[in-house]
Design a protein around this motif. Sequence first.
Motif, mmCIF file in Angstrom:
data_model
loop_
_atom_site.group_PDB
_atom_site.id
_atom_site.type_symbol
_atom_site.label_atom_id
_atom_site.label_comp_id
_atom_site.label_asym_id
_atom_site.label_seq_id
_atom_site.Cartn_x
_atom_site.Cartn_y
_atom_site.Cartn_z
ATOM 1 N N SER A 1 0.844 -1.180 0.000
ATOM 2 C CA SER A 1 0.000 0.000 0.000
ATOM 3 C C SER A 1 0.889 1.244 0.000
ATOM 4 O O SER A 1 1.838 1.336 0.799
ATOM 5 C CB SER A 1 -0.936 0.008 1.215
ATOM 6 N N THR B 1 0.899 5.753 -0.699
ATOM 7 C CA THR B 1 0.095 6.977 -0.894
ATOM 8 C C THR B 1 0.490 7.631 -2.220
ATOM 9 O O THR B 1 1.510 7.288 -2.840
ATOM 10 C CB THR B 1 0.354 7.971 0.245
ATOM 11 N N LYS C 1 -4.728 6.981 -1.031
ATOM 12 C CA LYS C 1 -3.898 5.785 -0.836
ATOM 13 C C LYS C 1 -4.293 4.717 -1.854
ATOM 14 O O LYS C 1 -5.465 4.594 -2.229
ATOM 15 C CB LYS C 1 -4.120 5.266 0.587
ATOM 16 N N ASP D 1 -3.861 0.602 -2.801
ATOM 17 C CA ASP D 1 -3.487 -0.730 -2.316
ATOM 18 C C ASP D 1 -3.420 -1.710 -3.482
ATOM 19 O O ASP D 1 -4.227 -1.649 -4.417
ATOM 20 C CB ASP D 1 -4.524 -1.231 -1.301
#
Length: 772
Positions: free
Chosen positions: A620, A622, A664, A666
């Motif tokens: 993950s 940002t 964000k 993922d």
Amino acid sequence: MAALQPNADLNTTWAYLEQGIDQIMNRMEEGLTYDRYMQIYTVIYNYCTSSSRVQGGSQTDGISLGSQSQRAGASLTGSDLYNKLVKFLEHHLNKIRKECEQLMDESLLKYYNTQWKRYTTASGYVHHVFGYLNRHWVRRELEEGRKHDVYDVYTLALVSWKQHMFHHVQNNVMIAVLKLIEKQRNGESIDIHLIKNIVDSFVSLGLDESDSSKLNLDVYKQYFEQPFVEATELYYKAESEKFISENSIPDYLKKAEKRLEEEEDRVSIYLHATTHAPLIGKCEIVLIKNHSEAIWEEFQTLLNADKQDDLHRMYTLLSRIPDALDPLRTRFETHVRKAGLSSVEKIANEKDSEPVDPKTYVDSLLEVHAKYRDLVQRAFKGEAGFVASLDKACREFVNRNKVCKTSAAKSPELLAKFCDYLLRKSAKNPEEGELEDILNNIMTVFKYVEDKDVFQKFYSKMLAKRLVNATSASDDAEASMISKLKSACGAEYTSKLQRMFTDISLSKELNDSFREQMQLNHDASEFGGVDFSVLVLGAGSWPLTAPTTAFSIPEAVVKPYEKFGKFYNAKYSGRKLNWLFQLSKGELKGTYMKGSKVGYTLQVSAYQMGILLQYNQADSLTFEELSNATQLAPEALTPALTILCKAKVLIQSGGNTVGEPGSKYDLNFDFKSKKVKINLNVPIKSEQKGETEETHKNIEEDRKLLMQAAIVRIMKTRKTMKYVNLVDEVITQLQSRFKPKVTDIKKCIEILLEKEYIERVEGRQDMFNYVA
């Protein structure tokens, strides 16, 4: 009948001759034996050569030899017989004429024809029996200048017929002939041989008085042709006015066509060939020209109904009249233009909310052109004026239709996109033969496109993408299209396109050489299984731009990237490599997905590759972390992330839209797809729109340079020019590529004045000098 003494006097001699001539002229059916013929000939010979009629001279040749007195005697002797024959013919013809004057109509024609045949046949015999007179006395009279009333005997017979017969009865004969021809025009059967013989008799009476051996057509033209043409005019004037008031124009055209054919046949069957021009010319005026306005008015109706046979008939008839086709050409041009505009408007209205499909757009243009091209060929015989009208109309609706209102360059842009659709690999690619036909059709539309430079710019950009991405359906098809463009616009127009193919070929050789060297140096093992290849393209030939963002090359490809740079610099010293990462692409193998035994292959852009490879270290990341890791500017990072999120390779958490600060992303371990190989390297609409706008901006800049170059080139040649002439010349030189606007040319002139390439002539604001 007993033979006549050689020295018989004139009266005795003529009495003898008159019986023979009368038998020839009136009783030919009784027959004239050879002995009788020779007796008459001998009497004429003896009389002309008798010594008692020759004053002082040799008896042996009173005609052609001897003194002046001999010639006088011969002349006098011949004159006596000649004058007797003149009076005989006059008396004979007066008798015939009296009977002729009692007859009318067809019976008159039959009588006149019978007498003419008998008279001319008999006159031929009389001419021969007077052969000695013809050869000597008549010949000498003509040589000594007495031509006004002396002819050979056969010509004398025709002159006598004309004087004592023809001039008295010709009016009634012509009335009868015209009645007979009118009957034929009304559908009745007539004896056409009778008219033919009458016509021939009129022709035979055209005697050239300066040379009796020659004929002219004066009698025929004055007494037959002129009244015949006048009667024809009156007949068809009445008939056409009545017919056109009671019938439709298509029916009238059939009637006029038939009548003209009949008159053509009439000339060939029984009229003299010289009557063709005045007769047909008069018929064309009466049947066509006098009704041309009514015919023109019907043209639009026939066009609307696509009545090709009637249109062909109308064209054929009106083409006989000077300038009569001009109104049709104008109306045809207007009709085709409206049809083309309407066809485009229809597809534009259907897709108001979305861009027009290039294929649908080009097909609509071609459909209209094909329809009216066939009409021009079939109905108008491919006549140059109608071809020009078709071209003008097509040029209008191709360049100024509803789709083009948003941008004058819409047609060339959409045409280039249609070419890209055809030449790019696809499941819908047509067969080779069909593709060639479609490319030919594209060139038809291309011919009418005014902004050919716009097409060139878009086509070259799309070709570059096909070549860079190896998505061309066929090298042969690509070469064929470039060849067609070269034929249409010249070698300069396609020179960069052809160099692009050369660069692709050289790049393949360069990559092979690079791999060989890596294998020899055992450097290939350092690439970590990365299959690395490069396209080296000449900056001057390819419509490619430098990257708008920095980019941190992924670690996995750093080594091959550096190795190739060293290899290239060693091979080509002095050259500089500029890497266009925004056009680079690659394939990644994903083995992290749950439920996938073999993994998925992701086809990605270099920027997408740079993003995804960051997930080898984290699940993950940002937006800011990805930006720092890849060094991509937000305007480059956001589109790449958008596609990855849309494909659900990444899942966004936080933030409403892709690219928001703090958002964000993922890695999606539950990613699933029906395909094993997934293409993520696709442009988004905002990128395409920006690219299109940039292309148009580049086109405008290129045009300014082209106009300035043209102005300098012209001024260098002409040295001094007026403003108006300079503008016209610039338009003429550049219109094959685009149509320059006068305002843009004026701006370019001002720029060149500032740069001191040209200067104004002192005291003249509208005239310029070239500054060497």
